[in-house]
Design a protein around this motif. Structure first.
Motif, PDB file in Angstrom:
ATOM      1  N   THR A  61       0.826  -1.204   0.000  1.00 34.12           N
ATOM      2  CA  THR A  61       0.000   0.000   0.000  1.00 34.12           C
ATOM      3  C   THR A  61       0.860   1.254   0.000  1.00 34.12           C
ATOM      4  O   THR A  61       1.891   1.309   0.670  1.00 34.12           O
ATOM      5  N   LEU A  62       0.437   2.229  -0.779  1.00 30.42           N
ATOM      6  CA  LEU A  62       1.017   3.568  -0.725  1.00 30.42           C
ATOM      7  C   LEU A  62      -0.026   4.489  -0.099  1.00 30.42           C
ATOM      8  O   LEU A  62      -1.194   4.482  -0.513  1.00 30.42           O
ATOM      9  N   MET A  63       0.383   5.245   0.895  1.00 29.12           N
ATOM     10  CA  MET A  63      -0.529   6.165   1.568  1.00 29.12           C
ATOM     11  C   MET A  63       0.027   7.574   1.523  1.00 29.12           C
ATOM     12  O   MET A  63       1.185   7.813   1.835  1.00 29.12           O
ATOM     13  N   ILE A  64      -0.816   8.516   1.120  1.00 28.00           N
ATOM     14  CA  ILE A  64      -0.491   9.934   1.172  1.00 28.00           C
ATOM     15  C   ILE A  64      -1.297  10.555   2.300  1.00 28.00           C
ATOM     16  O   ILE A  64      -2.523  10.424   2.338  1.00 28.00           O
ATOM     17  N   GLN A  65      -0.609  11.231   3.217  1.00 28.20           N
ATOM     18  CA  GLN A  65      -1.265  11.949   4.298  1.00 28.20           C
ATOM     19  C   GLN A  65      -0.778  13.392   4.281  1.00 28.20           C
ATOM     20  O   GLN A  65       0.423  13.649   4.217  1.00 28.20           O
ATOM     21  N   ALA A  66      -1.722  14.310   4.333  1.00 28.01           N
ATOM     22  CA  ALA A  66      -1.394  15.727   4.475  1.00 28.01           C
ATOM     23  C   ALA A  66      -2.028  16.203   5.771  1.00 28.01           C
ATOM     24  O   ALA A  66      -3.238  16.047   5.963  1.00 28.01           O
ATOM     25  N   GLN A  67      -1.212  16.753   6.658  1.00 29.24           N
ATOM     26  CA  GLN A  67      -1.696  17.195   7.959  1.00 29.24           C
ATOM     27  C   GLN A  67      -1.368  18.664   8.159  1.00 29.24           C
ATOM     28  O   GLN A  67      -0.327  19.135   7.706  1.00 29.24           O
ATOM     29  N   SER A  68      -2.264  19.371   8.851  1.00 31.03           N
ATOM     30  CA  SER A  68      -2.007  20.784   9.117  1.00 31.03           C
ATOM     31  C   SER A  68      -2.894  21.271  10.249  1.00 31.03           C
ATOM     32  O   SER A  68      -3.791  20.563  10.713  1.00 31.03           O
ATOM     33  N   LYS A  69      -2.636  22.516  10.664  1.00 32.66           N
ATOM     34  CA  LYS A  69      -3.497  23.196  11.628  1.00 32.66           C
ATOM     35  C   LYS A  69      -4.466  24.123  10.907  1.00 32.66           C
ATOM     36  O   LYS A  69      -5.121  24.956  11.533  1.00 32.66           O
ATOM     37  N   GLY A  70      -4.558  23.965   9.586  1.00 33.39           N
ATOM     38  CA  GLY A  70      -5.456  24.783   8.788  1.00 33.39           C
ATOM     39  C   GLY A  70      -6.840  24.163   8.691  1.00 33.39           C
ATOM     40  O   GLY A  70      -7.168  23.213   9.404  1.00 33.39           O
ATOM     41  N   PRO A  71      -7.682  24.661   7.786  1.00 34.97           N
ATOM     42  CA  PRO A  71      -9.048  24.143   7.630  1.00 34.97           C
ATOM     43  C   PRO A  71      -9.104  22.649   7.319  1.00 34.97           C
ATOM     44  O   PRO A  71     -10.005  21.958   7.774  1.00 34.97           O
ATOM     45  N   ILE A  72      -8.134  22.138   6.536  1.00 34.36           N
ATOM     46  CA  ILE A  72      -8.028  20.686   6.346  1.00 34.36           C
ATOM     47  C   ILE A  72      -7.057  20.169   7.395  1.00 34.36           C
ATOM     48  O   ILE A  72      -5.852  20.382   7.308  1.00 34.36           O
ATOM     49  N   ALA A  73      -7.615  19.502   8.415  1.00 38.22           N
ATOM     50  CA  ALA A  73      -6.762  18.980   9.485  1.00 38.22           C
ATOM     51  C   ALA A  73      -6.015  17.743   9.030  1.00 38.22           C
ATOM     52  O   ALA A  73      -4.847  17.542   9.381  1.00 38.22           O
ATOM     53  N   LEU A  74      -6.682  16.917   8.221  1.00 41.97           N
ATOM     54  CA  LEU A  74      -6.073  15.654   7.772  1.00 41.97           C
ATOM     55  C   LEU A  74      -6.677  15.237   6.442  1.00 41.97           C
ATOM     56  O   LEU A  74      -7.905  15.267   6.273  1.00 41.97           O
ATOM     57  N   LEU A  75      -5.829  14.860   5.528  1.00 41.99           N
ATOM     58  CA  LEU A  75      -6.241  14.293   4.244  1.00 41.99           C
ATOM     59  C   LEU A  75      -5.506  12.975   4.073  1.00 41.99           C
ATOM     60  O   LEU A  75      -4.283  12.923   4.279  1.00 41.99           O
ATOM     61  N   VAL A  76      -6.239  11.919   3.741  1.00 42.96           N
ATOM     62  CA  VAL A  76      -5.625  10.598   3.596  1.00 42.96           C
ATOM     63  C   VAL A  76      -6.094   9.957   2.300  1.00 42.96           C
ATOM     64  O   VAL A  76      -7.292   9.914   2.018  1.00 42.96           O
ATOM     65  N   VAL A  77      -5.147   9.469   1.525  1.00 38.19           N
ATOM     66  CA  VAL A  77      -5.444   8.675   0.332  1.00 38.19           C
ATOM     67  C   VAL A  77      -4.628   7.396   0.423  1.00 38.19           C
ATOM     68  O   VAL A  77      -3.418   7.445   0.632  1.00 38.19           O
ATOM     69  N   GLU A  78      -5.282   6.263   0.282  1.00 36.45           N
ATOM     70  CA  GLU A  78      -4.610   4.963   0.263  1.00 36.45           C
ATOM     71  C   GLU A  78      -4.806   4.321  -1.097  1.00 36.45           C
ATOM     72  O   GLU A  78      -5.919   4.289  -1.620  1.00 36.45           O
ATOM     73  N   CYS A  79      -3.735   3.803  -1.654  1.00 35.80           N
ATOM     74  CA  CYS A  79      -3.810   3.094  -2.934  1.00 35.80           C
ATOM     75  C   CYS A  79      -2.973   1.832  -2.833  1.00 35.80           C
ATOM     76  O   CYS A  79      -1.799   1.893  -2.465  1.00 35.80           O
ATOM     77  N   LYS A  80      -3.580   0.700  -3.139  1.00 45.79           N
ATOM     78  CA  LYS A  80      -2.854  -0.567  -3.094  1.00 45.79           C
ATOM     79  C   LYS A  80      -2.184  -0.832  -4.434  1.00 45.79           C
ATOM     80  O   LYS A  80      -2.502  -0.206  -5.445  1.00 45.79           O
ATOM     81  N   SER A  81      -1.267  -1.776  -4.434  1.00 43.13           N
ATOM     82  CA  SER A  81      -0.520  -2.091  -5.648  1.00 43.13           C
ATOM     83  C   SER A  81      -1.409  -2.634  -6.757  1.00 43.13           C
ATOM     84  O   SER A  81      -1.013  -2.625  -7.922  1.00 43.13           O
ATOM     85  N   ASP A  82      -2.626  -3.097  -6.414  1.00 40.06           N
ATOM     86  CA  ASP A  82      -3.558  -3.534  -7.451  1.00 40.06           C
ATOM     87  C   ASP A  82      -4.421  -2.381  -7.953  1.00 40.06           C
ATOM     88  O   ASP A  82      -5.373  -2.582  -8.711  1.00 40.06           O
ATOM     89  N   LEU A  83      -4.079  -1.138  -7.527  1.00 41.13           N
ATOM     90  CA  LEU A  83      -4.750   0.102  -7.910  1.00 41.13           C
ATOM     91  C   LEU A  83      -6.178   0.204  -7.378  1.00 41.13           C
ATOM     92  O   LEU A  83      -7.025   0.888  -7.968  1.00 41.13           O
ATOM     93  N   SER A  84      -6.459  -0.452  -6.270  1.00 46.88           N
ATOM     94  CA  SER A  84      -7.698  -0.179  -5.534  1.00 46.88           C
ATOM     95  C   SER A  84      -7.389   0.946  -4.557  1.00 46.88           C
ATOM     96  O   SER A  84      -6.308   0.987  -3.963  1.00 46.88           O
ATOM     97  N   MET A  85      -8.322   1.874  -4.407  1.00 46.39           N
ATOM     98  CA  MET A  85      -8.007   3.058  -3.603  1.00 46.39           C
ATOM     99  C   MET A  85      -9.210   3.499  -2.778  1.00 46.39           C
ATOM    100  O   MET A  85     -10.356   3.147  -3.044  1.00 46.39           O
ATOM    101  N   ARG A  86      -8.920   4.328  -1.751  1.00 48.65           N
ATOM    102  CA  ARG A  86      -9.940   4.973  -0.941  1.00 48.65           C
ATOM    103  C   ARG A  86      -9.355   6.287  -0.432  1.00 48.65           C
ATOM    104  O   ARG A  86      -8.127   6.468  -0.422  1.00 48.65           O
ATOM    105  N   ALA A  87     -10.233   7.222   0.003  1.00 48.29           N
ATOM    106  CA  ALA A  87      -9.742   8.539   0.414  1.00 48.29           C
ATOM    107  C   ALA A  87     -10.720   9.189   1.381  1.00 48.29           C
ATOM    108  O   ALA A  87     -11.928   8.932   1.338  1.00 48.29           O
TER     109      ALA A  87
END
Length: 321
Positions: A61-87
């Motif tokens: 799995t590859l996971m992208i996480q963006a974290q901040s103290k701004g309006p978007i506190a947390l953004l998460v995208v997960e993508c598996k090697s078979d290209l199935s994803m969720r966010a």
């Protein structure tokens, strides 16, 4: 159209990918009600995660996480090697407070606290092996000036430069119905491109980047990957050769389960769970990725903490669950 197309240039040390996501992206959005600016940023990161995941050399799995103290506190995208994803996204403000044209910097780096974390997690790790994790700030420094990145593409480029040390260019576009993306990556001059001397290799990388810069958001959002490849690199293909591989399919998939929720309850501890039961009568939660509800009554919670095996500690929901 939910496809990813990989190609290589014979006359330049370049590997590329083109992605087009429609129904899989709509499956994410139908479970959410985010402001337009948040949807746009989330869509761009979904496109980026898919492009990066296509080059994984392991099952995982590859996971992208963006974290901040701004309006978007947390953004998460997960993508598996078979290209199935969720966010998913978590906001720290009321959605009505976010302007339709708010930038990534305003939403994720308003206080200079934004961080981008990319995690590579093999499904079969060796004993003691930890997932690889790269972290970069969502700012760029030019001399004495520090400014927030302006887009997901710029953020990913910054990560690739600092963490992977690979020359990478990426273009991303997203709407309420589609996500499109193009990635170009310079490969080592040796190996399959050993026939290129350093000067020709450098000129080839510059040439392919120049062609990539002509791509428009409209093309990324409306054209199939094969059409983009043909139009964008027609002359390059004719003169030097461009080879593509069979397209790969992308799909939305959530890995939540009743067993995994039971595992979370165990981590909370029996005392806290009993407190929730005493106050509410049941423990209820909703998956942040797919919005599926889970409900545990007193009997379910008793099984969670009194059985050794997690598979025995949960039962399918009875009527009313």
């Amino acid at each position: 159209m939910n496809e990813l197309l990989v190609f290589v240039c014979d006359g330049a040390p370049v590997r590329g990918e083109i992605v087009s996501i429609s129904t899989a992206w709509q499956a994410v959005l139908e479970r959410r009600n985010d402001p337009p600016a948040v949807r746009r940023i989330l869509g761009d990161f979904v496109g980026a995660a898919t492009l990066l995941c296509a080059s994984l050399k392991f099952d995982g799995t590859l996971m992208i996480q963006a974290q901040s103290k701004g309006p978007i506190a947390l953004l998460v995208v997960e993508c598996k090697s078979d290209l199935s994803m969720r966010a998913t996204v978590k906001l720290s403000v009321d959605p009505s407070e976010i302007a339709p044209n708010a930038s990534l910097g305003e939403l994720l780096d308003a206080t200079g606290s934004g961080r981008l974390v990319i995690t590579l997690d093999p499904s079969e790790r060796e004993p003691g092996q930890s997932p690889y994790q790269g972290i970069v700030a969502l700012q760029e420094q030019h001399g004495s000036t520090i400014k927030p990145v302006s887009s997901a593409a710029e953020a990913i480029g910054l990560y690739m430069q600092k963490s992977e040390q690979l020359d990478t260019r990426i273009w991303l576009a997203s709407s309420d119905t589609h996500i499109g993306g193009l990635l170009l990556q310079r490969m080592p001059d040796s190996g399959g491109h050993a026939h290129l001397d350093p000067q020709n290799a450098a000129e080839g990388w510059t040439r392919i980047q120049t062609l990539g810069e002509t791509i428009t958001d409209d093309e990324l959002l409306t054209l199939p990957p094969e059409t983009i490849l043909r139009r964008l690199f027609l002359e390059e293909s004719t003169e030097n050769g461009v080879r593509s591989f069979p397209p790969r399919q992308i799909r939305f998939s959530c890995r939540c389960s009743r067993n995994k929720v039971a595992d979370v309850l165990r981590m909370l501890g029996e005392e806290e769970v009993q407190g929730i039961l005493a106050e509410q009568g049941v423990v209820e939660t909703i998956c942040e990725f797919c919005a599926k509800p889970y409900r545990f009554d007193a009997v379910d919670c008793l099984q969670v903490f009194k059985t050794d095996l997690l598979s025995d500690a949960t039962r399918p929901p009875s009527s009313g669950h």
